[in-house]
Design a protein around this motif. Structure first.
Motif, PDB file in Angstrom:
ATOM      1  N   SER A  92       0.830  -1.204   0.000  1.00 24.59           N
ATOM      2  CA  SER A  92       0.000   0.000   0.000  1.00 24.59           C
ATOM      3  C   SER A  92       0.871   1.264   0.000  1.00 24.59           C
ATOM      4  O   SER A  92       0.472   2.304  -0.528  1.00 24.59           O
ATOM      5  CB  SER A  92      -1.014  -0.012   1.153  1.00 24.59           C
ATOM      6  N   LEU A  93       2.076   1.138   0.570  1.00 26.45           N
ATOM      7  CA  LEU A  93       3.018   2.258   0.479  1.00 26.45           C
ATOM      8  C   LEU A  93       3.319   2.556  -0.993  1.00 26.45           C
ATOM      9  O   LEU A  93       3.316   3.710  -1.434  1.00 26.45           O
ATOM     10  CB  LEU A  93       4.312   1.878   1.224  1.00 26.45           C
ATOM     11  N   ARG A  94       3.526   1.472  -1.749  1.00 28.78           N
ATOM     12  CA  ARG A  94       3.811   1.647  -3.175  1.00 28.78           C
ATOM     13  C   ARG A  94       2.621   2.262  -3.906  1.00 28.78           C
ATOM     14  O   ARG A  94       2.781   3.130  -4.754  1.00 28.78           O
ATOM     15  CB  ARG A  94       4.147   0.293  -3.820  1.00 28.78           C
ATOM     16  N   SER A  95       1.419   1.764  -3.550  1.00 30.72           N
ATOM     17  CA  SER A  95       0.256   2.239  -4.309  1.00 30.72           C
ATOM     18  C   SER A  95       0.070   3.744  -4.156  1.00 30.72           C
ATOM     19  O   SER A  95      -0.460   4.396  -5.039  1.00 30.72           O
ATOM     20  CB  SER A  95      -1.000   1.492  -3.868  1.00 30.72           C
ATOM     21  N   GLN A  96       0.543   4.312  -3.016  1.00 28.28           N
ATOM     22  CA  GLN A  96       0.352   5.745  -2.810  1.00 28.28           C
ATOM     23  C   GLN A  96       1.532   6.592  -3.267  1.00 28.28           C
ATOM     24  O   GLN A  96       1.391   7.767  -3.544  1.00 28.28           O
ATOM     25  CB  GLN A  96       0.104   6.018  -1.325  1.00 28.28           C
ATOM     26  N   ARG A  97       2.726   5.988  -3.319  1.00 27.08           N
ATOM     27  CA  ARG A  97       3.896   6.839  -3.500  1.00 27.08           C
ATOM     28  C   ARG A  97       4.803   6.478  -4.665  1.00 27.08           C
ATOM     29  O   ARG A  97       5.676   7.246  -5.016  1.00 27.08           O
ATOM     30  CB  ARG A  97       4.756   6.800  -2.226  1.00 27.08           C
ATOM     31  N   ALA A 124      -5.364   2.427  -6.644  1.00 28.32           N
ATOM     32  CA  ALA A 124      -5.103   3.329  -5.521  1.00 28.32           C
ATOM     33  C   ALA A 124      -6.413   3.911  -4.984  1.00 28.32           C
ATOM     34  O   ALA A 124      -6.397   4.670  -4.014  1.00 28.32           O
ATOM     35  CB  ALA A 124      -4.176   4.451  -5.965  1.00 28.32           C
ATOM     36  N   LEU A 126      -8.442   6.012  -6.475  1.00 33.15           N
ATOM     37  CA  LEU A 126      -8.674   7.413  -6.816  1.00 33.15           C
ATOM     38  C   LEU A 126      -9.824   7.511  -7.806  1.00 33.15           C
ATOM     39  O   LEU A 126     -10.125   6.569  -8.535  1.00 33.15           O
ATOM     40  CB  LEU A 126      -7.404   8.020  -7.430  1.00 33.15           C
ATOM     41  N   VAL A 169      -0.604   7.943 -10.888  1.00 32.42           N
ATOM     42  CA  VAL A 169      -1.018   8.166  -9.495  1.00 32.42           C
ATOM     43  C   VAL A 169      -0.232   9.309  -8.861  1.00 32.42           C
ATOM     44  O   VAL A 169      -0.241   9.470  -7.642  1.00 32.42           O
ATOM     45  CB  VAL A 169      -0.853   6.883  -8.642  1.00 32.42           C
ATOM     46  N   PRO A 171       3.058   9.781  -8.439  1.00 29.24           N
ATOM     47  CA  PRO A 171       3.894   9.186  -7.391  1.00 29.24           C
ATOM     48  C   PRO A 171       4.921  10.191  -6.884  1.00 29.24           C
ATOM     49  O   PRO A 171       5.309  11.109  -7.599  1.00 29.24           O
ATOM     50  CB  PRO A 171       4.576   8.028  -8.122  1.00 29.24           C
ATOM     51  N   LYS A 172       5.327   9.967  -5.639  1.00 28.36           N
ATOM     52  CA  LYS A 172       6.374  10.821  -5.095  1.00 28.36           C
ATOM     53  C   LYS A 172       7.724  10.385  -5.618  1.00 28.36           C
ATOM     54  O   LYS A 172       8.656  11.167  -5.682  1.00 28.36           O
ATOM     55  CB  LYS A 172       6.369  10.732  -3.571  1.00 28.36           C
TER      56      LYS A 172
ATOM     57  N   GLY B 294       1.087  -1.829  -6.078  1.00 28.79           N
ATOM     58  CA  GLY B 294       0.583  -1.695  -4.727  1.00 28.79           C
ATOM     59  C   GLY B 294      -0.607  -2.563  -4.397  1.00 28.79           C
ATOM     60  O   GLY B 294      -1.282  -2.332  -3.396  1.00 28.79           O
TER      61      GLY B 294
END
Lengths: 243, 827
Positions: A92-97, A124, A126, A169, A171-172, B294
């Motif tokens: 889930s860290l990956r899915s957000q960042r 994600a 969204l 997404v 990503p950061k 993810g």
């Protein structure tokens, strides 16, 4: 004032690696792939990791992205110690960042271009997946080919879709594994331009693995990996090397 | 539909070869189980109905004493929705003017027979008619011998006890005539309403009441449950199975059908497991990619589980939809063989094993490898990684074995058989793997020679792990299919040998010593063969170890204690008997006797005990020297008690018994015979034999049809296994073509490779099948084992041929598509 705490600089770092080593079990033997790697990458920076085939660069990329766990040492991704997270937490860290661009594109052959881009947005959770995917595909110059499946696209076009997907997404951090490795020089350059432009526009941190020196030169920071040992390559070194 | 849903959607699934194979295997499994169940159930009911004629009902309730069957029981049976009938049997003297005769009376009510039919003639010379009701009140029917003995004609009166009944016909054959050599008194059939007026049933007279019951199987079962607690030792509840005539044949047929069904399921789940594993392997890259985006393990599981559920639903529905017409078709095929075809009915409960099979196949065989997908390392997106799922495979295998055990248990309900079967299969797989590895290693030595042969052998060796597992699965498949084919043939041969076309179908009883020569002359004149004469001495078993038998016997009410037994003298025992205790007479032995097993058990006697018989006015005693098991359904003369030549009963007044075969078209000879020898009883068992042969024919048809489905399942397994390595082989083929390999070379090499696998698997499978047949024959079907050389020799070639074709089939895309396109597609 002496009691004032130092500002927590770690907040400025997207990636912090301390004393990372990685090896794989080959039954009786252990094959050491990475040794005592230390690495810090600030938010918004672009970094290239250059090395020969088999030098361990892709393994390092996977570890930085939390796709795997190191044998020893710590990896911090956006302030989270990866080895402290479960696999699902890392996911889930990956899915957000996190976004990825691969050498072999890795598009799902059964989905159209736009569906491939929509996929991570939906995963994600969204909204407006479709509009956003359309915008991105327009941005990478594939506005006319949204409904085509990967098999109907050329290599360069497929990589554009993959880039659109990676940025979908917002990503950061974006990890790119030899993004031009399967493309001819001209297409490769165009893809690099696109990658850099989007990186700037979105303020993404970019970590790229490549053996292409020119591509590496376009990044702010430049690491060399050789036989599992990583060191940063400074302009001065380059002069020494080229001398 | 959301894009996530589209990542694996049903229409997408259908484009996946492995999914197609899995769905196909599921459909075959469900359809096979459902068809076998629906049809086996139909067949069961057909056979039971057909066999029910022997009881004239579906069930009989027999009294063992004079006590009638309580009326309340009949009332309750009617409440349970059953048809009921009443019957009384007793022995009495009947007379016509001054002639008297001891007869066996059967008094029946208006419902008789609830099942089956009677053969009847208006008088001795009239044509035979098939009718479905007995004599009306005031009427009486006699058997032909009695008609002649008493010189009666239709319309004459017969005195039965205190009443007089009008003779209205000749009873030629009753459905429940059975095969009892002991029932020697001629038959009289009358209506039950007339029994009271005869006054012959007194306190102490030997009367047997029989209640007849017919109805749906659930109603019967419900009634049985209700009745059971109330049954005392004085009543015996009889279904067709306990009838001596057919029970064993039915049991064997049912055993075979269930075995066949179980094996089909086994094959189908193998196909499902193989295809599912392949599907999972092909999905790993996709899962790795989703993980980089993810997607959590939980969501991955949900994603794939929902696919499985959809596949399960769709294939179950298709399987059931296919099964219903298939079972109906089979049912109508057997109906053509039946005198009274039974309506095909479909009951939901016949389908639940199929649904259960689908669920089990899905969750025990298809799910585990798919579920493990979520453990796919995300690093796979960068490079393919070796997956270490050896532990998981062992777990899968353990689960599979446990689940198969459970499934088979549900189908066969015989734990010992199931464990034996599974044990055999596991031993087989291990042995196959070892022997197969040896064969491949040996084959490696033969790489010299022509290009395609070389290429084939090298490919076999290079893929030796895949080759080995394919070979094991093929060998197992061949073994299972061959076992069924072989068991079927020997089962049928066994039955046919037991009842050959010219098996004696008529018995002659009561041949007086002075008639023997005349009978002999009659047989010679009409060119008939008869079996040897057995002397029959009628005697009552009166003492056990010098104590009155009726007091010391374990079962004091045993019928055999209440009537005269047929004692015989012989120096050998019938082929189908087996000595279970003691020893058969040695040459020259004059002491001792041999007793039948069930009678010995009922009396509670063992070898060494002394039995006393009353024969006329004489008393004889002899010690038991052997106990025999007797196959009462063999339709051959069988005896409770056999004495040695010159033994205890030698020289006592005797009559003789013989048997002979009479073809249907020669039946008229019987009339001549009976006219010429009025005192000799003729026992016609041709209808019983005909019925058993009819049942054998039906079972044969069923077995053939089920075999066909099993072969289909076997082919599904083969297709699944071949598909498993298809993409790798296609890639190699495309590469070979790219490198300039000619199509012909590729085709030949592939076909040789598969033919070799098929041939080796055929050899292993057929030998394993022979071992399995041997085990089944000796344990389950009591048959004798023979080698089946034509099968042993031909099967490896047939399997080589089929596999070669499959190999050619999986190569098709390589030959029709340009190598470049193919390589790109397979990337």
């Amino acid at each position: 004032m002496s009691t004032d705490r130092q500002p927590d600089l770690s907040n400025d770092f997207m990636i912090q690696v301390q004393n990372l080593s990685h090896s794989v079990d080959l039954g009786t033997d252990k094959l050491s792939i990475l040794q005592h790697v230390n690495l810090d990458i600030r938010k918004g920076e672009s970094a290239a990791i250059v090395g020969r085939s088999g030098s361990g660069k892709t393994t390092l990329l996977g570890l930085l992205a939390g796709l795997d766990l190191p044998s020893s040492g710590t990896v911090k991704l956006d302030g989270h110690i990866i080895s402290a997270l479960s696999e699902d937490e890392r996911a889930s860290l990956r899915s957000q960042r996190v976004g990825f661009v691969f050498q072999s594109f890795q598009l799902l052959p059964t989905l159209s271009a736009i569906e491939n881009v929509m996929l991570p947005i939906e995963l994600a959770g969204l909204s407006n997946a479709k509009t956003q995917a359309e915008n991105l595909l327009e941005r990478v110059g594939l506005g006319e080919r949204m409904q085509h499946t990967p098999r109907q696209l050329s290599g360069g076009e497929q990589q554009r879709v993959a880039i659109a997907r990676a940025f979908a997404v917002e990503p950061k951090v974006l990890f790119a594994d030899e993004p031009t490795g399967n493309l001819d020089t001209r297409t490769g350059e165009a893809i690099t331009d696109l990658l850099m432009a989007l990186n700037r526009e979105q303020g993404t941190t970019l970590v790229m693995v490549t053996h292409d020196q020119q591509l590496a030169d376009r990044c702010q920071r430049h690491f060399v990996i050789d036989a599992g040992v990583l060191h940063e390559h400074h302009a001065a070194d380059a002069e020494v090397i080229s001398a | 539909m959301s894009v996530t849903g589209k990542v694996i959607s049903f229409s997408q699934d259908l484009r996946e070869r492995n999914v197609k194979v899995m769905l196909l295997a599921m459909i075959i499994a469900v359809a096979t189980v459902a068809t076998i169940n629906a049809f086996a159930d139909h067949l069961q009911r057909t056979l039971m109905t057909s066999a029910s004629a022997f009881l004239t009902a579906d069930r009989q309730l027999n009294s063992r004493t004079n006590a009638p069957i309580p009326e309340a029981w009949y009332a309750e049976a009617e409440n349970f929705g059953l048809e009921i009938g009443r019957m009384i049997e007793f022995g009495t003297m009947v007379s016509n003017e001054s002639q008297f005769q001891l007869v066996a009376v059967k008094a029946i009510d208006n419902t008789y027979p609830l099942r089956g039919e009677l053969e009847w003639q208006a008088d001795l010379e009239a044509a035979r008619q098939i009718i479905t009701s007995g004599p009306k009140p005031g009427e009486v029917w006699l058997n032909p011998r009695l008609m002649r003995l008493l010189e009666l004609r239709p319309g004459d009166a017969l005195e039965v006890g205190a009443t007089s009944l009008e003779v209205t016909g000749v009873i030629m054959r009753e459905p429940d005539g059975g095969f009892r050599l002991s029932n020697l008194a001629p038959r009289v059939m009358m209506h039950i309403d007339d029994v009271a007026s005869t006054g012959v049933i007194q306190e102490g007279s030997r009367v047997r009441h029989r209640g007849l019951f017919a109805g749906g199987s659930t109603n019967l079962a419900d009634f049985e449950t209700w009745l059971e607690p109330q049954l005392t030792d004085n009543y015996r509840w009889v279904d067709v199975r306990q009838g001596e005539t057919l029970g064993e044949s039915l049991d064997k047929a049912e055993g075979f059908l269930l075995l066949g069904g179980s094996l089909a399921v086994l094959l189908a789940v193998v196909a499902i497991a193989v295809a599912s594993r392949q599907y999972a392997l092909s999905q790993r890259d996709r899962v790795a990619l989703l993980k980089t985006m993810g997607l959590t393990g939980k969501r991955i599981r949900k994603l794939y589980l929902s696919r499985l559920v959809i596949w399960g639903l769709i294939s179950t529905v298709i399987g059931l939809l296919l099964a219903i017409p298939a079972a109906w078709l089979m049912a109508s095929m057997t109906a053509q063989l039946m005198e009274q075809p039974l309506q095909f009915e479909l009951d939901f409960w016949q389908l639940w094993p199929a649904i259960l099979t689908a669920l089990v196949a899905l969750f025990a065989f298809a799910y585990p490898p798919i579920d493990r997908l979520r453990n796919t390392p995300a690093m796979r997106v960068f490079r393919s990684l070796p997956t270490n799922d050896k532990g998981a495979l062992a777990k899968d295998l353990l689960l599979a074995v446990a689940v198969i055990l459970g499934l088979l248990w549900i189908y066969v309900s015989d734990l010992k058989l199931v464990i034996a079967l599974l044990g055999a299969i596991i031993t087989l797989v291990v042995t196959l793997a070892i022997v197969g590895a040896g064969l491949i290693w040996l084959l490696r030595k033969f790489t010299a020679g022509q290009g395609s042969w070389r290429l084939a052998v090298i490919a076999l060796y290079r893929h030796r792990n895949a080759t080995l597992s394919q070979m094991s699965v093929f060998a197992m498949t061949i073994m299972l299919a061959a076992t069924l084919v072989l068991v079927r043939s020997s089962l049928l041969a066994d039955w046919q040998a037991q009842l050959p076309e010219d098996a004696p179908n008529h018995f002659l009883l009561n041949i007086a010593p002075e008639s023997v020569n005349e009978v002999e002359a009659f047989f010679t004149e009409h060119d008939l063969n008869r079996s040897p004469l057995y002397p029959i001495i009628r005697g009552r078993l009166t003492e056990i170890n010098a104590q009155p038998a009726q007091e010391v016997a374990l079962n004091k009410d045993d019928d055999e204690l209440r009537r005269e037994l047929n004692l015989t003298i012989s120096d050998s025992y019938p082929d189908d008997n087996e000595i279970v205790a003691g020893q058969w007479f040695k040459a020259g032995d004059t002491k001792g006797l041999s007793i039948e097993q069930s009678l010995a058990e009922s009396l509670g006697v063992k070898v060494g005990d002394e039995l006393g018989f009353t024969v006329g006015a004489e008393k004889v005693t002899a010690k038991i020297t052997s106990i025999r098991s007797v196959q009462w359904d063999s339709m051959r003369p069988n005896f409770f008690i056999i004495f040695p030549p010159n033994g205890a009963i030698d020289g006592l007044p005797s009559t003789s018994l013989t048997s002979f075969y009479l073809a249907e078209q020669d039946k008229a000879l019987l009339n001549d015979f009976v006219r010429q020898f009025p005192t000799i009883s003729v026992l016609e068992i041709d209808h019983i034999i005909e019925r058993i042969q009819q049942i054998i024919r039906q079972v044969t048809q069923a077995v053939e049809a089920i075999l066909l489905m099993i072969l289909l399942a076997a082919i599904a397994v083969m297709v699944a296994v071949v598909s498993a390595t298809m993409s790798e082989r296609q890639r190699e083929g495309a590469l070979l073509r790219t490198l300039g390999g000619q199509q012909q070379l590729l085709v030949r090499a592939t076909m040789i490779e598969f033919a070799l696998i098929g041939f080796l698997a055929g050899i292993l499978g057929v030998f394993a099948a022979e071992i399995a047949v041997w085990a089944l024959q000796s344990r389950m079907f009591d048959g004798e084992f023979r080698w089946h050389w034509p099968v042993v020799v031909n099967l490896p070639f047939i399997s080589a041929f089929i596999l070669a074709l499959l190999g050619r089939w999986q190569l098709t895309p390589v030959l029709t598509v340009s190598p470049m396109l193919l390589l790109r597609r397979l990337e």
